[in-house]
Design an enzyme around this catalytic site. Structure first.
Site, PDB file in Angstrom:
ATOM      1  N   HIS A  77       0.823  -1.217   0.000  1.00 15.75           N
ATOM      2  CA  HIS A  77       0.000   0.000   0.000  1.00 15.75           C
ATOM      3  C   HIS A  77       0.859   1.270   0.000  1.00 15.75           C
ATOM      4  CE1 HIS A  77      -3.134  -2.789   0.914  1.00 15.75           C
ATOM      5  NE2 HIS A  77      -2.694  -3.028   2.121  1.00 15.75           N
ATOM      6  N   ASP A 106      -5.641  -7.520  10.897  1.00 15.34           N
ATOM      7  CA  ASP A 106      -5.014  -6.362  11.547  1.00 15.34           C
ATOM      8  C   ASP A 106      -5.552  -6.190  12.963  1.00 15.34           C
ATOM      9  OD1 ASP A 106      -5.034  -5.860   8.509  1.00 15.34           O
ATOM     10  OD2 ASP A 106      -3.571  -4.396   9.233  1.00 15.34           O
ATOM     11  N   HIS A 138      -6.774  -4.521  -1.355  1.00 22.71           N
ATOM     12  CA  HIS A 138      -5.999  -5.764  -1.345  1.00 22.71           C
ATOM     13  C   HIS A 138      -6.180  -6.564  -2.622  1.00 22.71           C
ATOM     14  CE1 HIS A 138      -6.435  -4.687   2.904  1.00 22.71           C
ATOM     15  NE2 HIS A 138      -5.188  -5.063   2.942  1.00 22.71           N
TER      16      HIS A 138
END
Lengths: 208, 330
Positions: B56, B109, B218
């Protein structure tokens, strides 16, 4: 089932994950982020290295070490979830040197509770729980029916496999596949597929 | 697959070596995979730690520095970091005033940060957590993983970082971080998939005449597939989704973000349409960012993120920042 048996299980898992690495990654590419095979391969390779370094003396200690290594090395959701499953199973085994099928069943239920506590997934959400829960139930039933250990593990593996396949028509409600909404339908859940591999490896360890 | 890599397994480490070599204002712990501000920990200042999968960039390592993050933890490509990394970062930035974890709302996460927060707490570090979940393409519900964290992460990191720089206490920094998240919304569109190095092929297939609406970051497909249209029409779909969720009004901070493979000229075309849409709704784009900030490897496409500003948030947005990817005022 002694410490050596559980070490063989981890070896069988590592081999199966390596062999199925691309398959798992492709399942994940369809409804997730294309990293499941690579992550589990890295995790179970690290788990084998950790076992070689520490030589744990009981099944419980071995599984706790495997779980901690997965949490430390895998990342993603699968690291904490599988890590917790192995740690909870290991803790349920306590100090015992030999694990009976009934104790394995207790350990598996502890693993399932740990995964559900952390991931908040129920059966039918299209996650690893869809393979883990039927396998735990099948093993409990097999123990109650007094089946031989190999037959009991066979039943658990078959239930996990069937549970994983049954995720295909489901719409995901948890995990990254849930972002696809109805488009997650028609694909096998990668987490359920890898859970089925774990039970296949358990059966393989028993028939060694 | 064509990629500028040495090997699939060393992608993250090799990139960290480059970041360390290019930016002396950062201290990169390559073994633990943590990017620190060189002067961390700063006594008395709340430490800001973020992290997430790699792929990212410049998020998150590119936002480490004065007025923004104190440390960033890159995981493997599209895989959250592990607790060990996060604990290392948390302890390394704690100047005694506690640490704020900025977490994008993805199951992985959230789980890894939760474990790290608990274990850091055991070691005496006070940790607060803010979850970023700005993506309106995902239905929020108790029965799902909830909305994804995407572009608003940058807004949260910048604005909370500016407040932390003033010496504000942890509870205040966490409050403003949550406020930014609550006032922000995003929507993403893909023109092409991306290719994860370890997978070696594109994450999905899309013909030359199709786009994906409602993507995350993603490489996953979006909520729906649609025919390619004029930029104006595509922007309308994105902005309608945002406006339906949180009606646009007043002074607005706007980011038009490339997904990694989009030419800047196209992003400016998109921005012009976004600005016109806002004006139409009676809102004003008083602050803006146009560029590649929260990317998805080599994907073509864009996301748009809006944040409804207050006087306080505008002041903090304008405060000096000096990081590899965002710098002004110093």
């Amino acid at each position: 089932m002694n410490t050596q048996f559980f070490a063989a299980w981890i070896e069988e898992i590592a081999a199966a994950v390596r062999a199925q690495r691309d398959h798992l990654t492709q399942l994940d590419a369809a409804i997730g982020d294309a990293d499941h095979g690579a992550n589990l391969d890295r995790g179970f390779t690290a788990a084998q290295e950790a076992l070689a370094g520490a030589s744990p003396q009981t099944p419980g200690a071995l599984l706790v070490l495997v779980g901690s290594t997965l949490i430390r090395k895998v990342g993603g959701a699968s690291g904490p979830l599988y890590g917790t499953a192995f740690r909870e199973m290991g803790k349920a085994f306590g100090e015992a040197a030999e694990i009976s099928p009934a104790e394995l069943s207790t350990g598996l239920n502890a693993a399932l509770s740990g995964v559900q506590r952390l991931g908040a997934a129920a059966e039918g959400d299209k996650t690893m729980v869809d393979a883990l829960a039927p396998a735990a139930k099948a093993l409990a039933q097999a123990v109650q029916d007094g089946l031989k250990p190999e037959e009991a593990l066979e039943a658990a593996a078959a239930a996990a496999e069937q549970g994983a396949r049954a995720t295909v028509p489901l719409q995901a409600r948890k995990g990254r596949a849930s972002y696809l909404g109805p488009r997650s339908v028609g694909h096998e859940d990668p987490g359920a597929a890898s859970t089925a591999l774990l039970f296949g490896a358990l059966k393989a360890a028993a028939s060694r | 697959m064509k990629k500028l890599i040495n090997s699939v397994d060393s992608v993250v480490t090799d990139a960290l070596r480059g970041i360390a070599a290019a930016h002396p204002s950062l201290r990169v712990d390559i073994e633990n995979k943590v990017v620190f501000r060189a002067d961390a920990p700063r006594p008395g200042k709340v430490g800001l730690v973020s992290g997430g999968g790699s792929g990212h960039e410049p998020l998150h390592g590119g936002f480490v520095g004065h007025g923004m993050l104190d440390a960033a933890c890159p995981g493997e490509v599209f895989t959250s970091p592990v607790p060990d990394q996060l604990i290392e970062a948390t302890k390394g930035v704690d100047g005694g005033a506690g640490v704020l974890h900025i977490v994008k709302n993805y199951t992985g996460d959230v789980l890894n940060f939760e474990m790290a927060a608990e274990l850091s707490g055991d070691e005496g570090v006070e940790v607060a957590t803010v979850l970023v979940n700005d993506d309106v393409a995902v239905q929020d519900s108790l029965f799902t993983a909830g909305r994804r964290g995407t572009g608003a992460t940058l807004f949260v990191e910048k604005i909370a970082g500016a407040l932390a720089e003033t010496g504000a206490p942890l509870a205040e920094v966490a409050r403003v971080a949550r406020e930014v998240n609550e006032r922000s919304r995003s929507f993403g569109v893909a023109l092409t998939p991306c290719t994860v190095p370890a997978a070696g092929k594109p994450t999905f297939e899309l013909s030359d005449t199709e786009i994906e609406l409602g993507i995350g970051i993603h490489g996953e497909p979006g909520r729906t597939r649609a025919p390619l249209r004029e930029a104006r029409e595509i922007v309308r779909v994105a902005m309608d989704a945002i406006d339906a969720d949180l009606p646009l009004s007043g002074e607005t901070l706007v980011m038009v973000n490339g997904m990694g493979g989009t030419p800047l000229i196209e992003l400016y075309i998109v921005f012009a349409e976004v600005e016109a849409y806002l004006r139409d709704k009676g809102a004003t784009a008083v602050r803006s960012l146009v560029g590649n900030y929260v990317t998805s490897l080599d994907m073509q496409g864009f996301s748009v993120t809006t944040c409804s500003l207050t006087g306080e948030l505008t002041r903090l947005w304008d405060a000096p920042v000096e990081t590899p990817a965002l710098r002004w005022g110093r």
